[in-house]
Motif scaffolding. Structure first.
Motif, short mmCIF file in Angstrom:
data_model
loop_
_atom_site.label_atom_id
_atom_site.label_comp_id
_atom_site.label_asym_id
_atom_site.label_seq_id
_atom_site.Cartn_x
_atom_site.Cartn_y
_atom_site.Cartn_z
N ASP A 1 4.22 16.76 77.05
CA ASP A 1 5.44 17.55 77.23
C ASP A 1 5.06 19.01 77.48
O ASP A 1 3.89 19.37 77.65
N ASP A 2 6.06 19.89 77.50
CA ASP A 2 5.80 21.30 77.79
C ASP A 2 4.89 21.94 76.74
O ASP A 2 4.05 22.79 77.07
N ASP A 3 5.05 21.55 75.47
CA ASP A 3 4.20 22.11 74.42
C ASP A 3 2.73 21.77 74.67
O ASP A 3 1.85 22.62 74.52
N VAL A 4 2.47 20.53 75.06
CA VAL A 4 1.10 20.10 75.34
C VAL A 4 0.54 20.87 76.53
O VAL A 4 -0.61 21.34 76.52
N MET B 1 1.46 23.84 77.64
CA MET B 1 1.24 25.24 77.27
C MET B 1 -0.02 25.38 76.41
O MET B 1 -0.80 26.33 76.59
N TYR B 2 -0.23 24.47 75.51
CA TYR B 2 -1.44 24.48 74.67
C TYR B 2 -2.68 24.35 75.54
O TYR B 2 -3.65 25.11 75.40
N LEU C 1 -0.41 23.27 67.96
CA LEU C 1 0.42 22.39 68.78
C LEU C 1 1.50 21.78 67.90
O LEU C 1 1.19 21.02 66.97
N PRO C 2 2.78 22.10 68.14
CA PRO C 2 3.84 21.56 67.30
C PRO C 2 3.93 20.04 67.43
O PRO C 2 3.58 19.46 68.45
N PRO D 1 5.76 16.60 68.12
CA PRO D 1 6.86 16.33 69.09
C PRO D 1 8.19 16.19 68.38
O PRO D 1 8.26 15.79 67.21
N ASP D 2 9.25 16.58 69.09
CA ASP D 2 10.60 16.46 68.49
C ASP D 2 10.96 15.01 68.24
O ASP D 2 10.61 14.13 69.02
#
Length: 201
Positions: free
Chosen positions: A148-151, A153-154, A197-198, A200-201
């Motif tokens: 996803d976008d978080d991955v 961006m990381y 890395l947060p 996932p929702d």
């Protein structure tokens, strides 16, 4: 009897590596600007048309594989107890340790060329998208989660940290290549303190 795909792929990989190795040797001896594609092809014992099948431009022979699939596979397959940044450090260290001395010196030359040649510096900005995508895919595979976008961006922040070296290295042509790559490994370790890395929702 036809050649198996595995053998064909290994032959292509050897040809590609030979072209890159001979190109870097010529760049070191004659300079980047003074080295033609025709000279590289002759040194690698291939035709110019074969060169262009592997590398669309002279810049690509330096920029391609800046972060390669093998490094990402080492990252994915690193011991499961390692964090993402520890697994990346493991992949980098393992790759460095596996390089023959000549190839290690050529990697140092490649890094120096990218810092010193303006068209290569500009090309690196476009080339960074490929390793970012590779690392993002590797993170998804290692963690078993969607990319996803978080991955993404990381992965982008991690690749940026690995490619932006300290200014003190920029003008030191004779810097110890081991120290330069130790700096890359140290940067990877420092990511542990900076990047999270947060879930996932």
């Amino acid at each position: 009897m036809s050649t198996s795909p595995g053998l064909r792929e290994r032959k292509k990989a050897r040809t590609r590596a030979t072209i890159q190795r001979e190109a870097l040797k010529l760049f070191q001896r004659n300079g980047y600007a003074a080295t033609s594609v025709e000279a590289i092809a002759a040194a690698a014992e291939v035709s110019p048309s074969t060169f262009f099948r592997y590398f669309p431009t002279k810049e690509d022979v330096v920029l391609s594989d800046f972060v390669d699939e093998t490094t990402i596979e080492r990252f994915v397959e690193a011991p499961p107890e390692l964090s993402l940044t520890e697994a990346l450090t493991y992949a980098v260290r393992t790759g460095i340790a596996s390089l023959p001395e000549e190839d290690f010196e050529l990697e140092h030359l490649r890094n120096r060329l990218i810092r010193e040649v303006p068209e290569l510096r500009r090309g690196l900005l476009a080339e960074m998208m490929r390793p970012m995508e590779l690392l993002a895919d590797g993170i998804g595979r290692r963690l078993g989660r969607e990319v996803d976008d978080d991955v993404r961006m990381y992965a982008g922040a991690a690749i940026g940290a690995l490619t932006l070296l300290e200014p003190s290295y920029h003008d030191v042509k004779d810097a110890d290549p081991r120290a330069l790559l130790d700096d890359i490994v140290e940067r990877t370790k420092r990511l542990e303190r900076i990047l999270v890395l947060p879930d996932p929702d």
